[in-house]
Design a protein around this motif. Structure first.
Motif, PDB file in Angstrom:
ATOM      1  N   VAL A  99     -12.172  -0.594  -0.167  1.00  0.00           N
ATOM      2  CA  VAL A  99     -11.256   0.022   0.805  1.00  0.00           C
ATOM      3  C   VAL A  99     -10.029   0.585   0.090  1.00  0.00           C
ATOM      4  N   PHE A 100      -9.540  -0.179  -0.874  1.00  0.00           N
ATOM      5  CA  PHE A 100      -8.359   0.250  -1.625  1.00  0.00           C
ATOM      6  C   PHE A 100      -8.642   1.557  -2.372  1.00  0.00           C
TER       7      PHE A 100
ATOM      8  N   GLU B  66      -5.830   4.380   8.154  1.00  0.00           N
ATOM      9  CA  GLU B  66      -7.066   3.644   8.403  1.00  0.00           C
ATOM     10  C   GLU B  66      -7.296   2.587   7.320  1.00  0.00           C
ATOM     11  N   GLY B  67      -7.006   2.971   6.077  1.00  0.00           N
ATOM     12  CA  GLY B  67      -7.164   2.026   4.959  1.00  0.00           C
ATOM     13  C   GLY B  67      -6.287   0.808   5.153  1.00  0.00           C
TER      14      GLY B  67
ATOM     15  N   LEU C  46      -7.410  -3.062   5.498  1.00  0.00           N
ATOM     16  CA  LEU C  46      -6.912  -4.058   4.534  1.00  0.00           C
ATOM     17  C   LEU C  46      -6.255  -5.231   5.258  1.00  0.00           C
TER      18      LEU C  46
ATOM     19  N   LEU D 131     -10.996   3.785  -1.785  1.00  0.00           N
ATOM     20  CA  LEU D 131     -11.209   4.882  -0.825  1.00  0.00           C
ATOM     21  C   LEU D 131      -9.876   5.397  -0.280  1.00  0.00           C
ATOM     22  N   THR D 132      -8.978   4.467   0.031  1.00  0.00           N
ATOM     23  CA  THR D 132      -7.658   4.860   0.553  1.00  0.00           C
ATOM     24  C   THR D 132      -6.890   5.664  -0.491  1.00  0.00           C
TER      25      THR D 132
ATOM     26  N   SER E  91     -11.026   9.962   3.975  1.00  0.00           N
ATOM     27  CA  SER E  91     -10.718  10.082   2.542  1.00  0.00           C
ATOM     28  C   SER E  91     -11.516  11.204   1.898  1.00  0.00           C
TER      29      SER E  91
ATOM     30  N   LEU F   3     -12.644   5.665   7.692  1.00  0.00           N
ATOM     31  CA  LEU F   3     -11.924   5.744   6.411  1.00  0.00           C
ATOM     32  C   LEU F   3     -12.684   6.622   5.417  1.00  0.00           C
TER      33      LEU F   3
ATOM     34  N   PHE G  35     -14.671   1.471   8.793  1.00  0.00           N
ATOM     35  CA  PHE G  35     -14.952   1.861   7.413  1.00  0.00           C
ATOM     36  C   PHE G  35     -15.487   3.298   7.354  1.00  0.00           C
TER      37      PHE G  35
ATOM     38  N   LEU H 287       0.841  -1.209   0.000  1.00  0.00           N
ATOM     39  CA  LEU H 287       0.000   0.000   0.000  1.00  0.00           C
ATOM     40  C   LEU H 287       0.875   1.258   0.000  1.00  0.00           C
TER      41      LEU H 287
ATOM     42  N   MET I 180      -3.496   7.184   4.743  1.00  0.00           N
ATOM     43  CA  MET I 180      -3.273   5.751   4.468  1.00  0.00           C
ATOM     44  C   MET I 180      -3.531   4.857   5.677  1.00  0.00           C
TER      45      MET I 180
END
Lengths: 274, 317
Positions: A152-153, A216-217, A221, A155-156, A247, A243, A240, A74, A214
């Motif tokens: 999640v990816f 929280e994401g 993950l 959003l991050t 974001s 996040l 979530f 990430l 990054m």
């Protein structure tokens, strides 16, 4: 489809195509970059075993390595997304293309979105290759529930690109931000918990770390991919939502600051300055 | 309706920690008609590029208004599809990509797609004689080729208004002629409006319908090239005479605004003098005076006024 949307789609298409052409043109450079990244990761992997040669239990070590892998991968995305716009703006000021892009009807901001999409696709291919190599050579296993991980990816990444837009805006004014973005990007390696748990930090630093785009994401993950938690667990725990808010804030502030700084650059006549 | 209307356009650049700002452009008002080739002249730092960049929205004016086809650019961004610009010569293109990839890339960014884009690419590559180079990487092209590509890219979206900053700079004679002819052809056949900034005054003189001279941010002259030459140009004759300048008595020629010895050859006993005319019939008076003094005229050449002379004269003034 309305003409406006068609035009935006073509801008995205043009930028994706450009990313692939650049990748093909500089393939050796990209490949050597991947090898370097892999070597860097293996350094972290062996560093995890300690100088004394003491190795924790196999199960603990494997889970630890999986956590590090997700964090490292990430972070590689963060590395590109945070500095991509500022680097592109600096380079294109030099070659006189930035003004041509600013002259297009869609404008810089839509074009930057195109670059973000293009860059992400190329990154997914290249970094995916690194991930596969890591999995093969270290024998770790990662879960991949596609939809939750994808959400999640993305959003991050949105949060990270928010920061990217902010630095891109600054680059419109100051052109060379090299050291600032490098400090931020490498700071992420430590401060987001990519290679070391932020729980070890003092509480005030932990607070700062948790506000970064990054952190929280990455936490989510890891829950999904390493700990095997279901998406409902992440939803119920409120992670979530945190996040989502984080974001949204980053991308909103990033876009607003980019637009504001573009306005200043046009007011001061700095777009073509290099 | 004009293609471009500038109304009291002013640009001041404020400087950090300094009270006084720099006035780059001051109260410039002018109109450019559709299909017109318009030259913007001025010495370095006069404000030409600032004006061009304000017209295409890259710099915001401090005061004043810019209308493109009657529409304000800041209120209608789509008007940008109607503008093409070459701002810094051979730059403006992506050097790692091929000529065709550049055309496709910028075509998409400028909202030209599919068959229309392909036809436009083919037509422009043919017009600018770049067909053979379509699959060459831009980095490997000569400076002249890159310059031509930059101009082709400016035309890719079939704009009504083309802004060209030094379009023939760095081109060889053949390349410069080709670019010049292409600009004129596109402007005349397709009724494009061209705004040209250049230091090459002969280019302006040759292809521009009207000229504006900018000095220290202000508009100091605006007229057709021909009228500027007629009104401000000095008509003169270069006359080669038998004899040295000191023996050739020029005191009898006060009827001329200016008499200047340009060249004297002591060995050959010849000299070249330049007679600046006030009136057409001054020439006959000069011949009469010289004949009366027994001075032999070896040759006589009429020199047409040049835009360059007018430009220098105005800027110096």
């Amino acid at each position: 489809m309305p003409e406006r949307i068609v035009n935006v789609v073509y801008v995205l298409y043009a930028e994706i195509l450009r990313e692939f052409i650049t990748l093909r043109r500089y393939f050796i450079e990209a490949l050597s970059g991947l090898v370097m990244v892999y070597i860097l990761f293996m350094g972290f992997f062996f560093a995890g075993q300690g100088f004394t040669g003491h190795v924790a239990s196999q199960a603990y070590h494997s889970a630890d390595l999986a956590h590090r892998t997700v964090g490292f991968i990430l972070w590689l995305f963060a590395l590109n997304s945070v500095g991509h716009f500022s680097n592109a703006i600096r380079d294109e000021s030099n070659i006189g293309v930035l003004e041509q892009v600013a002259l297009t009807p869609s404008g810089l901001i839509v074009d930057m979105w195109g670059r973000a999409v293009g860059r992400t696709i190329v990154d997914c291919m290249m970094i995916g290759l690194v991930l596969i190599t890591i999995i093969i050579t270290t024998g770790i296993s990662l879960g991949l529930p596609v939809l939750p991980v994808g959400c999640v990816f993305i959003l991050t990444l949105l949060g990270l690109y928010g920061l990217g837009f902010f630095f891109g805006g600054l680059a419109l004014i100051f052109k060379r931000l090299g050291s600032v973005t490098v400090v931020v990007r490498f700071g992420f390696l430590i401060l987001t918990g990519a290679i070391t748990p932020i729980e070890n930090f003092p509480s005030w630093l932990q607070f700062i770390c948790k506000t970064l785009p990054m952190t929280e994401g990455l936490k989510i993950l890891r829950l999904l991919m390493v700990d095997g938690k279901p998406f409902s667990f992440v939803l119920e725990s409120g992670d979530f939502l945190i996040l989502l808010v984080n974001s949204t804030l980053y991308i909103t502030v990033g876009l607003i600051s980019f637009m504001y700084l573009e306005r200043i650059a046009k007011h001061k006549g700095l777009l073509g300055v290099y | 309706m004009y293609s471009v209307e500038l109304r009291t356009l002013t640009k001041e650049f404020s400087r950090l920690f300094r009270k006084r700002s720099i006035i780059a452009v001051e109260d410039v008002s002018l109109n450019i008609g559709k299909g017109e080739i318009f030259g913007l002249l001025g010495p370095n730092g006069a404000g030409k590029t600032t004006i061009v960049k304000m017209i295409c929205g890259l710099i915001r004016p401090t005061r004043g208004e810019i209308l493109i086809n009657g529409q304000r650019l800041d209120r209608n961004r789509h008007a940008l599809t109607r503008i093409g610009a070459v701002l810094e010569g051979s730059r403006n293109s992506l050097w790692p990509m091929t000529v065709r990839q550049n055309l496709t890339y910028f075509g998409h960014l400028k909202h030209v797609h599919g068959r229309v884009l392909k036809e436009r690419c083919d037509a422009l590559l043919s017009l600018f004689q770049l067909e053979q180079k379509r699959d060459d990487v831009v980095r490997n092209l000569s400076k002249g080729m890159k310059q031509k590509l930059a101009i082709v890219l400016a035309f890719i979206a079939d704009p009504d208004l083309i802004l060209l900053d030094e379009p023939t700079l760095g081109l060889d004679v053949h390349g410069a002629r080709l670019v010049k002819e292409s600009i004129v052809r596109l402007a005349r056949l397709e009724n494009k409006t061209v705004l040209l900034t250049t230091h090459q005054l002969d280019l302006v003189e040759e292809i521009c319908d009207r000229v504006a001279i900018i000095h220290k941010g202000r508009l100091i002259a605006l007229d057709s090239t021909e009228k500027l030459c007629n009104d401000f140009g000095r008509e003169y004759y270069d006359v080669k005479l038998q004899g040295r300048p000191d023996t050739v008595v020029l005191k009898d020629l006060p009827i001329f605004r200016d008499v200047e010895v340009v060249h004297a050859d002591a060995e050959k006993e010849e000299c070249l003098i330049r007679l600046v005319m006030d009136r057409e019939d001054s020439l006959f008076e000069a011949i009469e005076v010289l004949r009366r003094d027994g001075i032999r005229i070896l040759s006589m050449t009429k020199v047409e006024p040049k835009l360059e002379d007018i430009f220098v004269k105005m800027v110096d003034a």
